[in-house]
Design a protein around this motif. Structure first.
Motif, PDB file in Angstrom:
ATOM      1  N   ARG A 156      10.895  20.827 -28.825  1.00 10.34           N
ATOM      2  CA  ARG A 156      10.275  20.497 -30.120  1.00 10.34           C
ATOM      3  C   ARG A 156      10.939  19.284 -30.757  1.00 10.34           C
ATOM      4  O   ARG A 156      10.286  18.484 -31.439  1.00 10.34           O
ATOM      5  N   VAL A 180      11.813  16.640 -29.419  1.00  5.86           N
ATOM      6  CA  VAL A 180      11.245  15.380 -28.903  1.00  5.86           C
ATOM      7  C   VAL A 180       9.710  15.396 -28.974  1.00  5.86           C
ATOM      8  O   VAL A 180       9.044  14.595 -28.329  1.00  5.86           O
ATOM      9  N   SER A 181       9.189  16.348 -29.740  1.00  3.96           N
ATOM     10  CA  SER A 181       7.731  16.502 -29.828  1.00  3.96           C
ATOM     11  C   SER A 181       7.264  16.476 -31.277  1.00  3.96           C
ATOM     12  O   SER A 181       7.008  17.522 -31.888  1.00  3.96           O
ATOM     13  N   PRO A 182       7.112  15.293 -31.842  1.00  4.95           N
ATOM     14  CA  PRO A 182       6.660  15.229 -33.232  1.00  4.95           C
ATOM     15  C   PRO A 182       5.336  15.953 -33.477  1.00  4.95           C
ATOM     16  O   PRO A 182       5.080  16.418 -34.584  1.00  4.95           O
ATOM     17  N   GLY A 183       4.501  16.077 -32.458  1.00  6.52           N
ATOM     18  CA  GLY A 183       3.221  16.772 -32.642  1.00  6.52           C
ATOM     19  C   GLY A 183       3.335  18.286 -32.642  1.00  6.52           C
ATOM     20  O   GLY A 183       2.346  18.978 -32.866  1.00  6.52           O
ATOM     21  N   MET A 184       4.536  18.817 -32.368  1.00  9.03           N
ATOM     22  CA  MET A 184       4.700  20.272 -32.352  1.00  9.03           C
ATOM     23  C   MET A 184       5.183  20.693 -33.739  1.00  9.03           C
ATOM     24  O   MET A 184       6.379  20.643 -34.028  1.00  9.03           O
ATOM     25  N   LEU A 185       4.236  21.090 -34.583  1.00  8.01           N
ATOM     26  CA  LEU A 185       4.585  21.290 -35.984  1.00  8.01           C
ATOM     27  C   LEU A 185       5.404  22.548 -36.226  1.00  8.01           C
ATOM     28  O   LEU A 185       6.114  22.645 -37.225  1.00  8.01           O
ATOM     29  N   SER A 199       1.369  14.713 -28.686  1.00 10.36           N
ATOM     30  CA  SER A 199       2.251  13.779 -29.385  1.00 10.36           C
ATOM     31  C   SER A 199       3.704  14.166 -29.120  1.00 10.36           C
ATOM     32  O   SER A 199       4.345  14.837 -29.940  1.00 10.36           O
ATOM     33  N   PHE A 200       4.168  13.815 -27.955  1.00  6.08           N
ATOM     34  CA  PHE A 200       5.565  14.079 -27.619  1.00  6.08           C
ATOM     35  C   PHE A 200       6.071  12.968 -26.716  1.00  6.08           C
ATOM     36  O   PHE A 200       5.280  12.246 -26.098  1.00  6.08           O
ATOM     37  N   SER A 201       7.377  12.826 -26.662  1.00  2.00           N
ATOM     38  CA  SER A 201       7.963  11.798 -25.806  1.00  2.00           C
ATOM     39  C   SER A 201       8.003  12.314 -24.366  1.00  2.00           C
ATOM     40  O   SER A 201       8.637  13.331 -24.082  1.00  2.00           O
ATOM     41  N   ARG A 202       7.306  11.624 -23.479  1.00  5.06           N
ATOM     42  CA  ARG A 202       7.278  12.054 -22.061  1.00  5.06           C
ATOM     43  C   ARG A 202       8.679  12.068 -21.482  1.00  5.06           C
ATOM     44  O   ARG A 202       9.091  13.011 -20.806  1.00  5.06           O
ATOM     45  N   ALA A 233      16.554  12.879 -32.332  1.00  4.69           N
ATOM     46  CA  ALA A 233      15.614  13.005 -31.207  1.00  4.69           C
ATOM     47  C   ALA A 233      14.181  12.907 -31.726  1.00  4.69           C
ATOM     48  O   ALA A 233      13.334  12.233 -31.135  1.00  4.69           O
ATOM     49  N   PHE A 234      13.927  13.558 -32.851  1.00  2.43           N
ATOM     50  CA  PHE A 234      12.582  13.531 -33.443  1.00  2.43           C
ATOM     51  C   PHE A 234      12.192  12.104 -33.834  1.00  2.43           C
ATOM     52  O   PHE A 234      11.095  11.632 -33.519  1.00  2.43           O
ATOM     53  N   SER A 282      11.590   9.873 -30.839  1.00  2.50           N
ATOM     54  CA  SER A 282      10.341  10.264 -30.158  1.00  2.50           C
ATOM     55  C   SER A 282       9.137   9.810 -30.967  1.00  2.50           C
ATOM     56  O   SER A 282       8.152   9.318 -30.413  1.00  2.50           O
ATOM     57  N   GLU A 292       8.595   6.190 -30.408  1.00  3.89           N
ATOM     58  CA  GLU A 292       7.964   5.908 -29.109  1.00  3.89           C
ATOM     59  C   GLU A 292       6.457   6.192 -29.161  1.00  3.89           C
ATOM     60  O   GLU A 292       5.645   5.338 -28.773  1.00  3.89           O
ATOM     61  N   ILE A 293       6.085   7.363 -29.682  1.00  2.65           N
ATOM     62  CA  ILE A 293       4.650   7.682 -29.637  1.00  2.65           C
ATOM     63  C   ILE A 293       3.845   6.864 -30.639  1.00  2.65           C
ATOM     64  O   ILE A 293       2.641   6.701 -30.484  1.00  2.65           O
ATOM     65  N   GLU A 326      -0.266   5.767 -30.861  1.00  2.00           N
ATOM     66  CA  GLU A 326      -1.098   6.589 -31.740  1.00  2.00           C
ATOM     67  C   GLU A 326      -1.751   5.735 -32.836  1.00  2.00           C
ATOM     68  O   GLU A 326      -1.317   4.617 -33.104  1.00  2.00           O
ATOM     69  N   ARG A 378       4.414  11.032 -39.371  1.00  2.00           N
ATOM     70  CA  ARG A 378       5.693  11.305 -38.677  1.00  2.00           C
ATOM     71  C   ARG A 378       6.861  11.198 -39.658  1.00  2.00           C
ATOM     72  O   ARG A 378       7.806  11.969 -39.595  1.00  2.00           O
TER      73      ARG A 378
END
Ligand SMILES: Cc1cc2nc3c(=O)[nH]c(=O)nc-3n(C[C@H](O)[C@H](O)[C@H](O)COP(=O)(O)O)c2cc1C
Lengths: 193, 119
Positions: free
Chosen positions: A70, A72-77, A133-136, B23-24, B27, B30-31, B35, B43
């Motif tokens: 999470r 590294v995953s801004p889209g995971m709210l 929306s996350f960093s691969r 990290a947030f 990330s 990057e996205i 987007e 964000r």
């Protein structure tokens, strides 16, 4: 049609599809092995370009790993009790002579597999939400993936928390899109048959 | 220099929480390359919400009430981006004043306290 689906009417199927909404808030209740198995079974039966099946489904329930993913995953709210990462197996893609940079079928297979999983989750009374929306690169590290596996989609899943329905706000808030808005008959712009 | 020295000995972020936020943010950067541009605002607001969540875990005496209330408001209104963008933009325009007012209140509270303790 292969086999009979007498128990499920078109109306029931449409009701199931229409009542699925993304869920971004979960209770702490765990998602069982059987529920996750049914979801990946549903994914397996999604259409697959050339019947190639170049994707893998990685199930994660370890809260520590989910917490790190999470980050590294801004889209995971919210942090879910479980997630299923859809991965592309680049070794298999190479064996299948896939031209990954030009062939969009790979992405479509990810989407159809994910959609089947979300509908199965809904049929099981679970809530789910796609996260792209996350960093691969970040997620690959957190999930401990070898270089030939790339994460494409994170599907978060759990038991839905009771949340108030979204409110429409300003008078100018756009109306929900209907199927008619999106559909044309015979020629672009003609909304009726 | 802040007008008033309000430095509180209370820590509101552990190293682990700070790394989580790092990290947030990286990330999100990057996205943001791929987007829609307005997602960048989301964000930033979401990062602010995560920061407030971490701060609340340390139960900061002076600002806990504000943080609790404001985080709830932010979490309700940030998702308006998905179904009512104009209302979401209105919230973006209003939010800095809300934080500014709280900062000012904290400054004034600290000034009063230091007056009271100055012999
Ligand atoms: C390809 C794709 C990527 C998405 N990525 C995210 C995401 O990163 N985070 C999120 O909260 N929702 C994500 N969503 C969910 C959409 O926001 C959601 O489907 C949309 O708002 C419509 O809501 P509904 O599915 O409940 O009708 C994604 C959906 C799709 C199809």
């Amino acid at each position: 049609m292969n086999g009979s689906l007498a128990q499920l009417s078109p109306e029931q199927l449409l009701a199931l599809l229409k009542s699925r909404r993304v869920c971004r808030s979960f209770t702490a209740d765990p998602v069982s092995d059987e529920q996750l198995r049914l979801m990946t079974e549903a994914a397996r039966w999604a259409t697959s370009a050339g019947n190639r099946h170049v994707h893998k489904f990685l199930i994660v329930r370890d809260p520590e790993v989910i917490h790190r993913v999470r980050a590294v995953s801004p889209g995971m709210l919210t942090a879910p009790p479980a997630l299923i990462a859809i991965l592309t197996d680049l070794d298999k893609a190479e064996r299948e002579s896939l031209q990954m940079e030009h062939d969009h079928a790979n992405w479509m297979d990810v989407g159809t597999a994910a959609m089947n999983m979300m509908n199965m989750a809904h049929a099981l009374g679970l809530g789910s939400c796609p996260v792209t929306s996350f960093s691969r690169s970040g997620a690959a590290v957190m999930l401990g993936l070898p270089p030939h596996l790339t994460p494409e989609w994170l599907l978060i899943v759990g038991h839905p928390a009771p949340v108030p329905p979204p409110r429409r706000l300003s008078v100018n808030a756009p109306k929900p899109v209907t199927a008619r808005d999106l559909t044309w008959w015979e020629q672009p712009g003609r909304h009726d048959p | 220099m802040p007008a008033t020295d309000r430095s509180s000995p209370q820590m509101v972020l552990t190293e682990d929480q700070a790394f989580d936020l790092l990290a947030f943010l990286f990330s999100a950067a990057e996205i943001s390359l791929v987007e829609p541009t307005y997602y960048g605002t989301f964000r930033l607001v979401d990062a602010a919400s995560r920061l407030m969540g971490f701060m609340l875990e340390h139960d900061p005496e002076r600002s806990r009430e504000f943080l609790h209330r404001f985080k709830e408001e932010v979490d309700t209104k940030k998702v308006w981006m998905m179904w009512d963008r104009e209302a979401y933009y209105d919230f973006l325009r209003a939010a800095p004043a809300i934080v500014a007012a709280e900062l000012k209140r904290l400054d004034e509270e600290a000034a009063l306290e230091s007056e009271a303790t100055t012999p």
